[in-house]
Write a protein that holds these residues in place. Structure first.
Motif, PDB file in Angstrom:
ATOM      1  N   LEU A 133     107.499  40.411 -28.512  1.00 25.97           N
ATOM      2  CA  LEU A 133     107.304  38.873 -28.255  1.00 25.97           C
ATOM      3  C   LEU A 133     107.022  38.897 -26.652  1.00 25.97           C
ATOM      4  O   LEU A 133     107.798  39.517 -25.827  1.00 25.97           O
ATOM      5  CB  LEU A 133     108.610  38.098 -28.677  1.00 25.97           C
ATOM      6  N   THR A 134     106.159  38.119 -26.288  1.00 24.46           N
ATOM      7  CA  THR A 134     105.915  37.982 -24.838  1.00 24.46           C
ATOM      8  C   THR A 134     106.167  36.442 -24.530  1.00 24.46           C
ATOM      9  O   THR A 134     105.804  35.617 -25.283  1.00 24.46           O
ATOM     10  CB  THR A 134     104.295  38.400 -24.234  1.00 24.46           C
ATOM     11  N   GLU A 135     106.373  36.296 -23.141  1.00 23.13           N
ATOM     12  CA  GLU A 135     106.639  34.980 -22.893  1.00 23.13           C
ATOM     13  C   GLU A 135     105.336  34.584 -21.780  1.00 23.13           C
ATOM     14  O   GLU A 135     104.656  35.349 -21.272  1.00 23.13           O
ATOM     15  CB  GLU A 135     107.651  34.778 -21.801  1.00 23.13           C
ATOM     16  N   ASN A 136     104.788  33.336 -22.223  1.00 26.43           N
ATOM     17  CA  ASN A 136     103.726  32.944 -21.295  1.00 26.43           C
ATOM     18  C   ASN A 136     104.329  32.333 -20.102  1.00 26.43           C
ATOM     19  O   ASN A 136     104.842  31.307 -19.703  1.00 26.43           O
ATOM     20  CB  ASN A 136     102.825  31.794 -22.235  1.00 26.43           C
ATOM     21  N   LEU A 137     104.128  33.288 -18.965  1.00 24.01           N
ATOM     22  CA  LEU A 137     104.735  32.854 -17.534  1.00 24.01           C
ATOM     23  C   LEU A 137     103.641  32.051 -16.726  1.00 24.01           C
ATOM     24  O   LEU A 137     103.862  31.607 -15.595  1.00 24.01           O
ATOM     25  CB  LEU A 137     105.050  33.998 -17.004  1.00 24.01           C
ATOM     26  N   ILE A 138     102.399  31.723 -17.463  1.00 23.45           N
ATOM     27  CA  ILE A 138     101.395  31.096 -16.528  1.00 23.45           C
ATOM     28  C   ILE A 138     101.386  29.799 -16.630  1.00 23.45           C
ATOM     29  O   ILE A 138     101.157  29.069 -17.705  1.00 23.45           O
ATOM     30  CB  ILE A 138      99.960  31.613 -16.839  1.00 23.45           C
ATOM     31  N   PRO A 139     101.768  29.206 -15.483  1.00 25.90           N
ATOM     32  CA  PRO A 139     101.816  27.481 -15.642  1.00 25.90           C
ATOM     33  C   PRO A 139     100.560  27.024 -15.638  1.00 25.90           C
ATOM     34  O   PRO A 139      99.555  27.546 -15.045  1.00 25.90           O
ATOM     35  CB  PRO A 139     102.356  27.305 -14.315  1.00 25.90           C
ATOM     36  N   PRO A 140     100.153  25.954 -16.641  1.00 24.99           N
ATOM     37  CA  PRO A 140      98.952  25.321 -16.719  1.00 24.99           C
ATOM     38  C   PRO A 140      98.659  24.657 -15.723  1.00 24.99           C
ATOM     39  O   PRO A 140      99.213  23.874 -14.957  1.00 24.99           O
ATOM     40  CB  PRO A 140      99.092  24.544 -18.158  1.00 24.99           C
ATOM     41  N   PRO A 141      97.016  24.594 -15.209  1.00 24.37           N
ATOM     42  CA  PRO A 141      96.649  24.073 -14.203  1.00 24.37           C
ATOM     43  C   PRO A 141      96.386  22.652 -14.727  1.00 24.37           C
ATOM     44  O   PRO A 141      96.060  22.363 -16.081  1.00 24.37           O
ATOM     45  CB  PRO A 141      95.286  24.667 -13.887  1.00 24.37           C
ATOM     46  N   ILE A 142      96.551  21.616 -13.745  1.00 30.06           N
ATOM     47  CA  ILE A 142      96.557  20.138 -14.355  1.00 30.06           C
ATOM     48  C   ILE A 142      95.695  19.281 -13.155  1.00 30.06           C
ATOM     49  O   ILE A 142      95.724  19.663 -12.060  1.00 30.06           O
ATOM     50  CB  ILE A 142      97.961  19.471 -14.446  1.00 30.06           C
TER      51      ILE A 142
ATOM     52  N   PRO B 162      97.107  25.037 -26.493  1.00 27.50           N
ATOM     53  CA  PRO B 162      97.042  23.693 -25.980  1.00 27.50           C
ATOM     54  C   PRO B 162      97.674  22.476 -26.758  1.00 27.50           C
ATOM     55  O   PRO B 162      98.099  21.744 -25.938  1.00 27.50           O
ATOM     56  CB  PRO B 162      95.435  23.612 -26.159  1.00 27.50           C
ATOM     57  N   ALA B 163      97.911  22.648 -27.817  1.00 23.76           N
ATOM     58  CA  ALA B 163      98.804  21.798 -28.335  1.00 23.76           C
ATOM     59  C   ALA B 163     100.207  21.474 -27.836  1.00 23.76           C
ATOM     60  O   ALA B 163     101.043  20.531 -28.310  1.00 23.76           O
ATOM     61  CB  ALA B 163      98.658  21.758 -30.111  1.00 23.76           C
ATOM     62  N   LYS B 164     100.709  22.480 -27.505  1.00 25.16           N
ATOM     63  CA  LYS B 164     102.256  22.601 -27.241  1.00 25.16           C
ATOM     64  C   LYS B 164     102.365  22.266 -25.484  1.00 25.16           C
ATOM     65  O   LYS B 164     103.480  22.480 -24.911  1.00 25.16           O
ATOM     66  CB  LYS B 164     102.745  23.921 -27.375  1.00 25.16           C
ATOM     67  N   VAL B 165     101.375  21.953 -24.753  1.00 23.85           N
ATOM     68  CA  VAL B 165     101.505  21.379 -23.524  1.00 23.85           C
ATOM     69  C   VAL B 165     102.112  20.228 -23.483  1.00 23.85           C
ATOM     70  O   VAL B 165     102.047  19.237 -24.232  1.00 23.85           O
ATOM     71  CB  VAL B 165     100.132  21.250 -22.663  1.00 23.85           C
ATOM     72  N   ARG B 166     103.208  20.232 -22.644  1.00 28.22           N
ATOM     73  CA  ARG B 166     103.988  19.015 -22.384  1.00 28.22           C
ATOM     74  C   ARG B 166     103.903  18.371 -20.817  1.00 28.22           C
ATOM     75  O   ARG B 166     103.755  19.065 -19.919  1.00 28.22           O
ATOM     76  CB  ARG B 166     105.363  19.266 -22.418  1.00 28.22           C
ATOM     77  N   TYR B 167     103.998  17.282 -20.577  1.00 27.61           N
ATOM     78  CA  TYR B 167     103.654  16.436 -19.382  1.00 27.61           C
ATOM     79  C   TYR B 167     105.026  15.548 -18.873  1.00 27.61           C
ATOM     80  O   TYR B 167     105.779  15.079 -19.631  1.00 27.61           O
ATOM     81  CB  TYR B 167     102.476  15.402 -19.673  1.00 27.61           C
ATOM     82  N   ARG B 168     104.997  15.401 -17.595  1.00 23.58           N
ATOM     83  CA  ARG B 168     105.800  14.478 -16.811  1.00 23.58           C
ATOM     84  C   ARG B 168     105.384  13.773 -15.699  1.00 23.58           C
ATOM     85  O   ARG B 168     104.244  14.657 -15.243  1.00 23.58           O
ATOM     86  CB  ARG B 168     107.290  15.146 -16.707  1.00 23.58           C
TER      87      ARG B 168
ATOM     88  N   GLN C 278     102.908  16.596 -13.686  1.00 22.48           N
ATOM     89  CA  GLN C 278     103.143  18.090 -13.751  1.00 22.48           C
ATOM     90  C   GLN C 278     103.172  18.338 -15.301  1.00 22.48           C
ATOM     91  O   GLN C 278     103.002  17.412 -16.260  1.00 22.48           O
ATOM     92  CB  GLN C 278     104.623  18.440 -13.573  1.00 22.48           C
ATOM     93  N   ALA C 279     102.518  19.567 -15.621  1.00 26.56           N
ATOM     94  CA  ALA C 279     102.689  20.088 -17.115  1.00 26.56           C
ATOM     95  C   ALA C 279     103.252  21.374 -17.361  1.00 26.56           C
ATOM     96  O   ALA C 279     103.733  22.049 -16.380  1.00 26.56           O
ATOM     97  CB  ALA C 279     101.041  20.358 -17.649  1.00 26.56           C
ATOM     98  N   ALA C 280     103.722  21.575 -18.426  1.00 23.74           N
ATOM     99  CA  ALA C 280     104.366  22.619 -18.977  1.00 23.74           C
ATOM    100  C   ALA C 280     103.590  23.479 -19.909  1.00 23.74           C
ATOM    101  O   ALA C 280     103.021  22.768 -20.894  1.00 23.74           O
ATOM    102  CB  ALA C 280     105.873  22.509 -19.397  1.00 23.74           C
ATOM    103  N   ASN C 281     103.485  24.873 -19.963  1.00 23.78           N
ATOM    104  CA  ASN C 281     102.986  25.588 -21.143  1.00 23.78           C
ATOM    105  C   ASN C 281     103.828  25.617 -22.303  1.00 23.78           C
ATOM    106  O   ASN C 281     104.982  25.033 -22.410  1.00 23.78           O
ATOM    107  CB  ASN C 281     102.452  26.865 -20.667  1.00 23.78           C
ATOM    108  N   ASN C 282     103.456  26.144 -23.343  1.00 23.49           N
ATOM    109  CA  ASN C 282     104.071  26.231 -24.729  1.00 23.49           C
ATOM    110  C   ASN C 282     105.520  27.041 -24.528  1.00 23.49           C
ATOM    111  O   ASN C 282     106.332  26.845 -25.276  1.00 23.49           O
ATOM    112  CB  ASN C 282     103.384  27.296 -25.753  1.00 23.49           C
ATOM    113  N   ASP C 283     105.751  27.923 -23.402  1.00 18.06           N
ATOM    114  CA  ASP C 283     107.187  28.552 -23.115  1.00 18.06           C
ATOM    115  C   ASP C 283     107.763  27.454 -22.101  1.00 18.06           C
ATOM    116  O   ASP C 283     108.919  28.068 -21.695  1.00 18.06           O
ATOM    117  CB  ASP C 283     107.102  29.984 -22.869  1.00 18.06           C
TER     118      ASP C 283
END
Length: 158
Positions: free
Chosen positions: A38-47, A87-93, A127-132
């Motif tokens: 299992l790997t963790e997605n450490l790349i923050p999504p550009p917004i 993409p469906a798991k991106v969260r915003y604040r 700001q946005a967060a990725n699936n992890d």
């Protein structure tokens, strides 16, 4: 997992093998997971802020603070983040500096609305967060100034 439904009628629904593999009994068969792979997605999504409008009139996103005439009552910010993994798991604040006291957790919603803002300087930040759950803390922003009625003209200027 092939399905979200796990079978557990009278039997264990999950099992760990001596090799450390996890087996899950599902309605469609057995799903096997190797926790070591299992790997963790450490790349923050550009917004980006895609659109900013006052009373449904688009305001240019120039990077400079925009001057807005008084009298506008409805402000809308549309934003988006890129995630190729999930993409469906991106969260915003978001937060409107000069108005909000704390961040608004927007979940997957990609639009923010404000009404009846008093004249002053503002900065909308998102700001946005990725699936992890890795946040792009730099995020995106746009600044604007709502002029008081005494200096109001029509339209927008930079």
């Amino acid at each position: 997992m092939p399905t979200e439904e796990v079978v557990d009628i009278g039997h264990p629904a999950a099992w760990r093998t001596t090799e450390g593999l996890l087996w899950f009994a599902t309605r469609r068969g057995v799903a096997v997971i190797d926790p070591n792979r299992l790997t963790e997605n450490l790349i923050p999504p550009p917004i980006v802020v895609e659109r900013f409008s006052a009373d449904a009139i688009d305001i240019p996103l120039t990077g400079n603070e925009q001057n807005i005439a008084s009298g506008h009552t409805s402000f809308t910010f549309e934003y988006a983040a890129l995630s190729y993994v999930a993409p469906a798991k991106v969260r915003y604040r978001y937060i409107l500096d000069g108005f909000d006291k704390r961040w608004t957790e927007a979940g997957s919603r990609r639009v923010a609305y404000y009404t009846n803002l008093p004249p002053r300087h503002y900065r909308f930040r998102v700001q946005a967060a990725n699936n992890d759950g890795v946040w792009n803390e730099i995020g995106a922003q746009t600044a604007f100034y709502i002029r008081p009625p005494s200096t109001a003209g029509s339209g927008f200027s930079s």
